[in-house]
Design a protein around this motif. Structure first.
Motif, PDB file in Angstrom:
ATOM      1  N   ALA A  10     -33.260  -7.543  20.227  1.00 15.28           N
ATOM      2  CA  ALA A  10     -32.046  -8.031  20.891  1.00 15.28           C
ATOM      3  C   ALA A  10     -32.209  -9.485  21.323  1.00 15.28           C
ATOM      4  O   ALA A  10     -31.254 -10.270  21.249  1.00 15.28           O
ATOM      5  CB  ALA A  10     -31.720  -7.155  22.095  1.00 15.28           C
ATOM      6  N   GLN A  11     -33.407  -9.844  21.753  1.00 21.26           N
ATOM      7  CA  GLN A  11     -33.655 -11.236  22.127  1.00 21.26           C
ATOM      8  C   GLN A  11     -33.481 -12.160  20.923  1.00 21.26           C
ATOM      9  O   GLN A  11     -32.903 -13.243  21.028  1.00 21.26           O
ATOM     10  CB  GLN A  11     -35.065 -11.384  22.702  1.00 21.26           C
ATOM     11  N   LEU A  12     -33.963 -11.737  19.773  1.00 21.85           N
ATOM     12  CA  LEU A  12     -33.756 -12.509  18.550  1.00 21.85           C
ATOM     13  C   LEU A  12     -32.271 -12.656  18.247  1.00 21.85           C
ATOM     14  O   LEU A  12     -31.803 -13.729  17.847  1.00 21.85           O
ATOM     15  CB  LEU A  12     -34.449 -11.829  17.371  1.00 21.85           C
ATOM     16  N   ALA A  13     -31.527 -11.578  18.437  1.00 23.56           N
ATOM     17  CA  ALA A  13     -30.098 -11.587  18.118  1.00 23.56           C
ATOM     18  C   ALA A  13     -29.296 -12.487  19.044  1.00 23.56           C
ATOM     19  O   ALA A  13     -28.129 -12.778  18.754  1.00 23.56           O
ATOM     20  CB  ALA A  13     -29.547 -10.163  18.169  1.00 23.56           C
ATOM     21  N   MET A  14     -29.890 -12.942  20.127  1.00 24.61           N
ATOM     22  CA  MET A  14     -29.209 -13.853  21.048  1.00 24.61           C
ATOM     23  C   MET A  14     -29.619 -15.309  20.846  1.00 24.61           C
ATOM     24  O   MET A  14     -29.230 -16.187  21.599  1.00 24.61           O
ATOM     25  CB  MET A  14     -29.484 -13.432  22.497  1.00 24.61           C
ATOM     26  N   SER A  15     -30.381 -15.573  19.795  1.00 25.20           N
ATOM     27  CA  SER A  15     -30.859 -16.926  19.522  1.00 25.20           C
ATOM     28  C   SER A  15     -29.707 -17.863  19.155  1.00 25.20           C
ATOM     29  O   SER A  15     -28.718 -17.433  18.553  1.00 25.20           O
ATOM     30  CB  SER A  15     -31.869 -16.893  18.369  1.00 25.20           C
ATOM     31  N   PRO A  16     -29.812 -19.139  19.468  1.00 23.67           N
ATOM     32  CA  PRO A  16     -28.816 -20.104  18.984  1.00 23.67           C
ATOM     33  C   PRO A  16     -28.931 -20.378  17.484  1.00 23.67           C
ATOM     34  O   PRO A  16     -28.049 -21.011  16.903  1.00 23.67           O
ATOM     35  CB  PRO A  16     -29.128 -21.365  19.796  1.00 23.67           C
ATOM     36  N   LEU A  17     -30.019 -19.915  16.859  1.00 25.44           N
ATOM     37  CA  LEU A  17     -30.256 -20.154  15.439  1.00 25.44           C
ATOM     38  C   LEU A  17     -29.741 -18.973  14.619  1.00 25.44           C
ATOM     39  O   LEU A  17     -30.123 -17.817  14.851  1.00 25.44           O
ATOM     40  CB  LEU A  17     -31.747 -20.356  15.174  1.00 25.44           C
TER      41      LEU A  17
ATOM     42  N   GLU B 283     -30.167 -17.790  11.506  1.00 22.64           N
ATOM     43  CA  GLU B 283     -31.083 -16.919  10.771  1.00 22.64           C
ATOM     44  C   GLU B 283     -31.937 -16.064  11.696  1.00 22.64           C
ATOM     45  O   GLU B 283     -32.336 -14.956  11.341  1.00 22.64           O
ATOM     46  CB  GLU B 283     -31.984 -17.745   9.853  1.00 22.64           C
ATOM     47  N   VAL B 284     -32.221 -16.565  12.890  1.00 21.19           N
ATOM     48  CA  VAL B 284     -32.981 -15.773  13.862  1.00 21.19           C
ATOM     49  C   VAL B 284     -32.111 -14.628  14.371  1.00 21.19           C
ATOM     50  O   VAL B 284     -32.583 -13.486  14.519  1.00 21.19           O
ATOM     51  CB  VAL B 284     -33.486 -16.664  15.015  1.00 21.19           C
ATOM     52  N   ARG B 285     -30.835 -14.915  14.630  1.00 25.97           N
ATOM     53  CA  ARG B 285     -29.923 -13.839  15.029  1.00 25.97           C
ATOM     54  C   ARG B 285     -29.829 -12.781  13.932  1.00 25.97           C
ATOM     55  O   ARG B 285     -29.862 -11.576  14.201  1.00 25.97           O
ATOM     56  CB  ARG B 285     -28.514 -14.386  15.328  1.00 25.97           C
ATOM     57  N   LEU B 286     -29.709 -13.237  12.693  1.00 26.30           N
ATOM     58  CA  LEU B 286     -29.640 -12.295  11.574  1.00 26.30           C
ATOM     59  C   LEU B 286     -30.886 -11.427  11.514  1.00 26.30           C
ATOM     60  O   LEU B 286     -30.792 -10.209  11.300  1.00 26.30           O
ATOM     61  CB  LEU B 286     -29.465 -13.060  10.259  1.00 26.30           C
ATOM     62  N   CYS B 287     -32.029 -12.008  11.711  1.00 23.68           N
ATOM     63  CA  CYS B 287     -33.280 -11.252  11.669  1.00 23.68           C
ATOM     64  C   CYS B 287     -33.285 -10.151  12.729  1.00 23.68           C
ATOM     65  O   CYS B 287     -33.641  -9.004  12.452  1.00 23.68           O
ATOM     66  CB  CYS B 287     -34.458 -12.205  11.864  1.00 23.68           C
ATOM     67  N   GLY B 288     -32.880 -10.500  13.944  1.00 20.72           N
ATOM     68  CA  GLY B 288     -32.832  -9.506  15.005  1.00 20.72           C
ATOM     69  C   GLY B 288     -31.890  -8.365  14.688  1.00 20.72           C
ATOM     70  O   GLY B 288     -32.209  -7.185  14.909  1.00 20.72           O
ATOM     71  N   LEU B 289     -30.732  -8.696  14.141  1.00 23.13           N
ATOM     72  CA  LEU B 289     -29.751  -7.662  13.797  1.00 23.13           C
ATOM     73  C   LEU B 289     -30.246  -6.764  12.674  1.00 23.13           C
ATOM     74  O   LEU B 289     -30.052  -5.546  12.702  1.00 23.13           O
ATOM     75  CB  LEU B 289     -28.424  -8.321  13.403  1.00 23.13           C
ATOM     76  N   LEU B 290     -30.914  -7.350  11.678  1.00 30.63           N
ATOM     77  CA  LEU B 290     -31.431  -6.545  10.578  1.00 30.63           C
ATOM     78  C   LEU B 290     -32.584  -5.646  11.014  1.00 30.63           C
ATOM     79  O   LEU B 290     -32.758  -4.549  10.478  1.00 30.63           O
ATOM     80  CB  LEU B 290     -31.858  -7.451   9.422  1.00 30.63           C
ATOM     81  N   ILE B 291     -33.366  -6.098  11.976  1.00 37.45           N
ATOM     82  CA  ILE B 291     -34.395  -5.227  12.547  1.00 37.45           C
ATOM     83  C   ILE B 291     -33.732  -4.023  13.217  1.00 37.45           C
ATOM     84  O   ILE B 291     -34.163  -2.876  13.054  1.00 37.45           O
ATOM     85  CB  ILE B 291     -35.270  -6.009  13.550  1.00 37.45           C
TER      86      ILE B 291
ATOM     87  N   TYR C  84     -22.774 -12.651  20.129  1.00 43.98           N
ATOM     88  CA  TYR C  84     -23.722 -13.370  19.267  1.00 43.98           C
ATOM     89  C   TYR C  84     -23.573 -12.991  17.788  1.00 43.98           C
ATOM     90  O   TYR C  84     -24.168 -13.638  16.929  1.00 43.98           O
ATOM     91  CB  TYR C  84     -25.156 -13.096  19.727  1.00 43.98           C
ATOM     92  N   ILE C  85     -22.789 -11.947  17.532  1.00 43.46           N
ATOM     93  CA  ILE C  85     -22.546 -11.510  16.153  1.00 43.46           C
ATOM     94  C   ILE C  85     -21.290 -12.236  15.697  1.00 43.46           C
ATOM     95  O   ILE C  85     -20.197 -11.668  15.617  1.00 43.46           O
ATOM     96  CB  ILE C  85     -22.407  -9.977  16.084  1.00 43.46           C
ATOM     97  N   ASN C  86     -21.430 -13.519  15.425  1.00 45.38           N
ATOM     98  CA  ASN C  86     -20.282 -14.411  15.395  1.00 45.38           C
ATOM     99  C   ASN C  86     -20.116 -15.177  14.085  1.00 45.38           C
ATOM    100  O   ASN C  86     -19.694 -16.336  14.088  1.00 45.38           O
ATOM    101  CB  ASN C  86     -20.345 -15.381  16.573  1.00 45.38           C
ATOM    102  N   ASN C  87     -20.445 -14.516  12.990  1.00 42.33           N
ATOM    103  CA  ASN C  87     -20.069 -15.033  11.681  1.00 42.33           C
ATOM    104  C   ASN C  87     -19.994 -13.850  10.733  1.00 42.33           C
ATOM    105  O   ASN C  87     -20.536 -12.780  11.016  1.00 42.33           O
ATOM    106  CB  ASN C  87     -21.045 -16.095  11.171  1.00 42.33           C
ATOM    107  N   TRP C  88     -19.311 -14.056   9.617  1.00 47.32           N
ATOM    108  CA  TRP C  88     -18.995 -12.901   8.765  1.00 47.32           C
ATOM    109  C   TRP C  88     -20.230 -12.231   8.189  1.00 47.32           C
ATOM    110  O   TRP C  88     -20.262 -11.003   8.036  1.00 47.32           O
ATOM    111  CB  TRP C  88     -18.026 -13.298   7.658  1.00 47.32           C
ATOM    112  N   ASP C  89     -21.274 -12.988   7.884  1.00 49.33           N
ATOM    113  CA  ASP C  89     -22.465 -12.357   7.315  1.00 49.33           C
ATOM    114  C   ASP C  89     -23.199 -11.523   8.352  1.00 49.33           C
ATOM    115  O   ASP C  89     -23.711 -10.443   8.056  1.00 49.33           O
ATOM    116  CB  ASP C  89     -23.403 -13.410   6.712  1.00 49.33           C
ATOM    117  N   LEU C  90     -23.235 -12.016   9.594  1.00 52.33           N
ATOM    118  CA  LEU C  90     -23.879 -11.262  10.668  1.00 52.33           C
ATOM    119  C   LEU C  90     -23.159  -9.934  10.889  1.00 52.33           C
ATOM    120  O   LEU C  90     -23.793  -8.890  11.093  1.00 52.33           O
ATOM    121  CB  LEU C  90     -23.887 -12.084  11.961  1.00 52.33           C
ATOM    122  N   VAL C  91     -21.840  -9.979  10.848  1.00 49.67           N
ATOM    123  CA  VAL C  91     -21.045  -8.755  10.992  1.00 49.67           C
ATOM    124  C   VAL C  91     -21.288  -7.810   9.819  1.00 49.67           C
ATOM    125  O   VAL C  91     -21.652  -6.641   9.997  1.00 49.67           O
ATOM    126  CB  VAL C  91     -19.542  -9.096  11.093  1.00 49.67           C
TER     127      VAL C  91
END
Length: 247
Positions: free
Chosen positions: A65-72, A74-82, A112-119
């Motif tokens: 969840a901490q990764l998913a809150m990153s300003p970056l 790809e880091v947010r994506l990594c957290g979500l995929l985990i 933080y899930i704020n782009n179409w690929d992340l969703v």
């Protein structure tokens, strides 16, 4: 245990400035665009998934969840995929407590899930599966409504119907797509058309034709285009003609 900081460091070690500049344009991060202000380090999805593969089993949910809150991005994506991998493992084991914990964490992370690929890479497998497993849930039926909900909350609610459609619960797709007919956002039109196309692909063609018969006159063109993509040419042109004529 693997910490968020260690995973982020691994991702940063692969950063590609040139690729980052391309991603800034691709994901529309300019002023007034849907991804305004997002930051990229220049990683492709397979690179992120490689890190996820190595880390997800040993990464506690709070670290993901901490990764998913990153300003970056790809880091947010990594957290979500985990979180996706952890949810799927819990589902396979029948661990409903862990599934619920991941689902609730995911919902809390929606800003933080704020782009179409992340969703699209996370909502289908976490929210979609959770709705299938918990048919009493109605939260996504609220998130699809524009009042008080963001573009990304609405897209989460729409694309999550993919799993419901696979299980034959197509009314959810039709109901949520109906809310997006008047949306000003083409990203929502595309999401609805994509999910309606899945209804067609799963064989519910009579039901989809009935939905189109009722709604085609007010359907955004891109939504209809996505919906009809798998149809025979003659039928696709017929629906497009009906939309243009308003009948």
């Amino acid at each position: 245990m693997i910490k968020a900081a260690d995973i982020e460091a691994t991702l940063l070690s692969m950063a590609d400035e040139r690729q980052a500049r391309q991603l800034l344009r691709f994901f529309k991060t300019g002023p007034g665009e849907y991804g305004e202000g997002d930051k990229f380090i220049g990683l492709r999805n397979p690179q992120v998934r490689m890190v996820v593969k190595e880390a997800w089993k040993e990464t506690p949910l709070p670290e993901a969840a901490q990764l998913a809150m990153s300003p970056l991005h790809e880091v947010r994506l990594c957290g979500l995929l985990i979180m996706v991998e952890q949810y799927l493992r819990a589902m396979k084991k029948g661990d409903t407590e862990t599934m619920s914990r991941i689902f609730e964490s995911y919902l809390a992370l929606h800003p933080y899930i704020n782009n179409w690929d992340l969703v699209d890479l996370s909502a289908i497998k976490i929210v979609g599966n959770h709705e299938v497993m918990n048919p009493e849930l109605i939260l996504m039926d609220e998130w699809i409504k524009p009042d008080g909900h963001t573009l990304w909350q609405q897209r989460i609610a729409m694309v999550s119907t993919w799993m419901l459609t696979r299980k034959g619960h197509i009314d959810k797709c039709f109901g949520r797509a109906g809310f997006l007919l008047s949306s000003p956002h083409d990203l929502l039109h595309k999401a609805a058309g994509w999910m309606l196309r899945e209804v067609w692909k799963k064989g519910y063609r009579r039901e989809l034709r009935a939905f189109l018969d009722e709604n085609v006159a007010r359907m955004p063109s891109i939504m209809l285009s996505y919906t009809c993509e798998q149809m025979a040419t003659d039928e696709r042109h017929e629906w497009q003609s009906r939309r243009k004529s308003g009948r």
